[in-house]
Each structure stands twice: as C-alpha cells, then as structure tokens.
Design a protein around this motif. Structure first.
Motif, PDB file in Angstrom:
ATOM      1  N   UNK A   1      -5.837   5.201   2.669  1.00 52.42           N
ATOM      2  CA  UNK A   1      -7.023   4.415   2.995  1.00 52.42           C
ATOM      3  C   UNK A   1      -6.897   2.962   2.516  1.00 52.42           C
ATOM      4  N   UNK A   2      -7.407   2.048   3.346  1.00 49.96           N
ATOM      5  CA  UNK A   2      -7.782   0.707   2.909  1.00 49.96           C
ATOM      6  C   UNK A   2      -9.300   0.668   2.989  1.00 49.96           C
ATOM      7  N   UNK A   3      -9.941   0.630   1.834  1.00 51.09           N
ATOM      8  CA  UNK A   3     -11.401   0.750   1.764  1.00 51.09           C
ATOM      9  C   UNK A   3     -11.997  -0.618   1.466  1.00 51.09           C
TER      10      UNK A   3
ATOM     11  N   UNK B   1     -16.465   1.682  -4.967  1.00 51.54           N
ATOM     12  CA  UNK B   1     -15.036   1.427  -5.168  1.00 51.54           C
ATOM     13  C   UNK B   1     -14.533   2.152  -6.415  1.00 51.54           C
ATOM     14  N   UNK B   2     -15.337   2.167  -7.461  1.00 49.58           N
ATOM     15  CA  UNK B   2     -14.941   2.857  -8.683  1.00 49.58           C
ATOM     16  C   UNK B   2     -14.801   4.356  -8.441  1.00 49.58           C
ATOM     17  N   UNK B   3     -15.641   4.905  -7.612  1.00 50.71           N
ATOM     18  CA  UNK B   3     -15.623   6.330  -7.307  1.00 50.71           C
ATOM     19  C   UNK B   3     -14.484   6.699  -6.369  1.00 50.71           C
ATOM     20  N   UNK B   4     -14.164   5.820  -5.436  1.00 50.72           N
ATOM     21  CA  UNK B   4     -13.333   6.188  -4.292  1.00 50.72           C
ATOM     22  C   UNK B   4     -11.884   5.722  -4.388  1.00 50.72           C
TER      23      UNK B   4
ATOM     24  N   UNK C   1       0.853  -1.179   0.000  1.00 50.09           N
ATOM     25  CA  UNK C   1       0.000   0.000   0.000  1.00 50.09           C
ATOM     26  C   UNK C   1       0.890   1.229   0.000  1.00 50.09           C
ATOM     27  N   UNK C   2       0.770   2.048  -1.039  1.00 53.45           N
ATOM     28  CA  UNK C   2       1.600   3.240  -1.162  1.00 53.45           C
ATOM     29  C   UNK C   2       1.032   4.379  -0.326  1.00 53.45           C
ATOM     30  N   UNK C   3       1.920   5.236   0.181  1.00 58.93           N
ATOM     31  CA  UNK C   3       1.494   6.373   0.999  1.00 58.93           C
ATOM     32  C   UNK C   3       0.640   7.319   0.152  1.00 58.93           C
ATOM     33  N   UNK C   4      -0.521   7.709   0.680  1.00 60.52           N
ATOM     34  CA  UNK C   4      -1.438   8.592  -0.028  1.00 60.52           C
ATOM     35  C   UNK C   4      -2.392   7.889  -0.970  1.00 60.52           C
ATOM     36  N   UNK C   5      -2.370   6.554  -0.981  1.00 59.93           N
ATOM     37  CA  UNK C   5      -3.198   5.780  -1.901  1.00 59.93           C
ATOM     38  C   UNK C   5      -4.511   5.367  -1.250  1.00 59.93           C
ATOM     39  N   UNK C   6      -5.513   5.089  -2.085  1.00 62.21           N
ATOM     40  CA  UNK C   6      -6.759   4.472  -1.620  1.00 62.21           C
ATOM     41  C   UNK C   6      -6.844   3.100  -2.272  1.00 62.21           C
TER      42      UNK C   6
END
Length: 434
Positions: free
Chosen positions: A234-236, A244-247, A57-62
């Motif tokens: 975020x881990x959503x 998921x497509x939006x976020x 998980x990269x920093x700043x990623x969702x």
C-alpha cells in the motif's frame, strides 16, 4: 481505534524486495496566466507539485504519505499510476512476474497494461462510481476493459470480489446502483473494483476521509485483512496522523512537494525531528476537554506552490528556524506588515519612510526598501527588531547598508536541505547537518 496488528513472520521476508522506486521525481504544472500574458507570449508560473522525491517502497509494506492540503501527496500518488505525467526523474516498478518496468516512460497501451498490477482507491467513493452502472457492472468493468473475463466467469469473479470486501450476500448488491448504497458500502465496492484485477500495489488516496467516524476503522481493518490475504503493498495517502499511526509501517511527511521526513511509524511518532512533523503531531486533537496540551503550531498559511520560499520551504512558518534556513525579501515584508498590525499611530509615518513594499514580492536574498532616507529606514527596522529580538529572521541578515533613499538588507543564501540520516529516520532540516 484498535492498535495496529503485528506483521506476520513471513511479511518481513517479503519486504526485503523493492516493488516501487522513485528517483528524484518531479511533477510540475504550468499555469497559463491571464489573456494578456498569453497574447504577449509571457510564460506562466510553474507549480512544483512534486519536487525531487526519492524513496523506495518494499514489497508487502504500507507506506503512509502525510501532509497538509497542497503538499503534493495526491499528485505523487497519481504519478505512481501514470495519471500525472512526470516532469523529471523516474518511477520504476519492479514486478514480481515481469521484472523491471519504468512507469514514468510508459504511454498508451503499455500504461493501460500497468493497471493490472497497480490500482488506486480514490478519496470520494460517491464520485468514484458511475451512477448509471450497477455494482456488478462497475466492479466487473476492469475485467471487461482488459478482456480477462466475460459471461458467467465475469459474474463469478465479481461475486468473489464483493464477498471478499464484506458486501454479502452478494445477490443483494449486484443489481443495486451507487445511490442505493451508504458511504461505507460504496467505498467497499470501490475497493472490490480495485482488487478484482489481483494487483500488487494499491494506492489509497485518503480512502476514509469522506466516511463517518464509525465506518473508518472498519474500512482500515478491511484493507489490512486484504493486505494479509492478497499480499498487497500500500501507498496510503492521508492528512490524518491517527489513521497513519494505526495503518502504516513507514511514514513520509511531505511539505510543498518535498519529503521532509521519512522513517518507521513508531520512530516518527515517538521522536519527530522535523519542526513540521512536530507541528502536525501537536495539532492532533486531545479528546479529554480537561487536559490542556501545549501547542507550538506554525504561524501563517502554507505558501504558494508556484513561488515557494527560498531555502527550506517551511522556514517562514517554522518555530525553530535559524540563520541558514533561507531568509529572503518576502519574509521581511511579512515581518513589517505584522509589525504594522500593532503600530497604530506610527503606521502612517513608517509607511511613508519605507515606501512601497511591493518591490519585496520577488524572491531575493537582497531586499531594497525605503523612500525616506537611509537613516530613517534603518531606525524603523531597528524599532521592529526591538519589538522581538528573538525573531529568527534577524539571524539570517548578513548586512544592512544605506543606499541614499533607503537601505539594502542582505540575507545569507541557502539551498533546500536534502534528506539526511538522523537516528532512525531521514530528515531534511538544517538542524540535522550531515
């Protein structure tokens, strides 16, 4: 639902660093069985809730984690915070201030200290808040637990957090109890409690699934605004592909504890590779009642996680299954029983020829069945095969040998496929060989 905003130019630079790293992570739960099995000292079954997940998980990623109920996505999210103990593998948190920390090895006070950096937004806002605590007490509780603020400073920080999530004027909410708030307001309070410690990573476990449709987009937009303002990662976790497509920037598709496809959101939606991903996308409702959408949905139900299928765990339901997917004895039983739902008059005779199908319940690449003689059993199997020659199970059969009273059906052995590169994504499917 509005389209996802483009990331700021600085966000791409921030994502170059890894903040969370999972290496072959496994979380298993032991089922104790019944009283008799415990008295006899028999081992219970093992539920492989998470079974060998590797990702960064990269920093700043969702990162979106998507799958049906029972796929292991919530257990994965809880493991990231140490709420579910890892059975194998590792979780490494690369803190921007304190360096590398192995979450899967933390216990006690060290694990509690991790809460200032990693926080969670739970699915049900009604259950996430203590009904006996005011909103001021609930939101400020993390600061009290970690000894970071008290008195006027505590109230000031609570008010700032409530203001940031849109619960303003704050004087209206400080003395209220959760029962005085709507569902959307409760979730805003839960988010305020999660960000008050200024964490770096937020695990959001289906944060909008319990909310009204009119509120969902507002909560997701709030979370995106907080991401930009606070630099959150975020881990959503969700089963809703539309949100998921939006976020999300990237999406990981989970099935029975394993990631079967992972890649950029745009690529996943534009060109899904794994048959399970295709099935999830095909299941998205079409709002136009006059528009007919072809749906090639998977057959059957999600299998038992305590005894997952051999080979690819999705193969019993897969519309694109082939020879090397991992066919086994339980698949043959399911096929025979499906045939019997259409057999009518022939059922009694065939049941006597094939005998008890319970012997096929133990997962095996060899299925022995029959009590009416080998030729009679073979005839029944050929009759079933003639009904649907395109049934993919038959491609995995390597031999059918008579054993006297019945036959032994052998299948081609197969291992669970590993993630491999296919275009712009990684996919675990035999249709995409290395």
């Amino acid at each position: 639902m509005p389209t996802k905003p483009d990331p700021a130019p600085t966000a791409a630079k921030e994502r170059s660093a890894t903040v969370l790293e999972l290496d072959d992570l496994a979380v298993h739960f032991q089922l104790q069985g019944n009283v008799l099995s415990r008295l006899l000292g028999l081992k219970g079954r093992l539920v492989r809730a998470v079974d060998g997940v590797t990702l960064q998980l990269a920093r700043g990623e969702v990162l979106g984690v998507v799958g049906e109920s029972g796929s292991g996505k919530t257990t994965l999210g809880r493991a990231l915070l140490g709420l579910a103990h890892t059975t194998d593998g590792s979780i490494t948190y690369h803190s921007a201030e304190r360096g590398r920390r192995v979450v899967s090895e933390m216990r006690g006070a060290e694990l509690r200290g991790l809460r200032t950096d990693l926080q969670m937004v739970f699915q049900d806002p009604h259950a996430a808040l203590n009904p006996s605590m005011t909103i001021q007490e609930a939101v400020g509780d993390p600061l009290v637990i970690h000894g970071l603020a008290k008195g006027p400073e505590l109230k000031r920080r609570v008010e700032a957090s409530l203001e940031r999530v849109g619960l303003s004027p704050t004087e209206r909410f400080l003395t209220k109890y959760p029962s005085d708030l709507s569902g959307g307001q409760k979730q805003r309070a839960v988010i305020a409690r999660a960000i008050i410690l200024d964490p770096e990573v937020l695990v959001a476990d289906e944060p909008v699934s319990m909310l009204d449709m009119s509120v969902r987009a507002k909560i997701l937009q709030l979370m995106l605004d907080l991401k930009q303002d606070l630099g959150l990662t975020y881990v959503y976790i969700t089963h809703d592909l539309a949100t998921a497509k939006y976020f999300c920037d990237r999406v990981a598709i989970m099935y029975l504890g394993r990631v079967v496809e992972i890649g950029p959101t745009e690529e996943i939606f534009a060109n899904p590779r794994h048959p399970y991903t295709k099935a999830l996308l095909a299941a998205i409702p079409e709002p136009d009642p006059e528009k007919m959408v072809p749906r090639n949905l998977p057959r059957g139900e999600i299998p038992d996680a305590a005894e997952p299928p051999l080979g690819c765990s999705f193969h019993p339901r897969c519309p694109e299954a082939v020879r090397g997917c991992g066919w086994e004895s339980r698949d043959l039983r399911a096929l025979v029983e499906e045939h019997w739902t259409r057999a009518d008059a022939a059922y009694q005779e065939e049941q006597q020829v094939l005998g008890d199908l319970g012997r096929l319940d133990s997962p095996s690449t060899t299925a022995t069945l029959g009590s009416g003689g080998g030729p009679a059993v073979r005839e029944v199997l050929e009759r079933i095969r003639a009904e649907d020659p395109q049934e993919p199970l038959w491609t995995g059969v390597t031999s059918i040998e008579e054993t006297g009273t019945g036959v032994a059906v052998s299948f081609e052995p197969a291992e669970p496929p590993e993630l491999r590169r296919a275009g712009g994504v990684d996919v675990a499917c035999v249709l995409y060989p290395e």
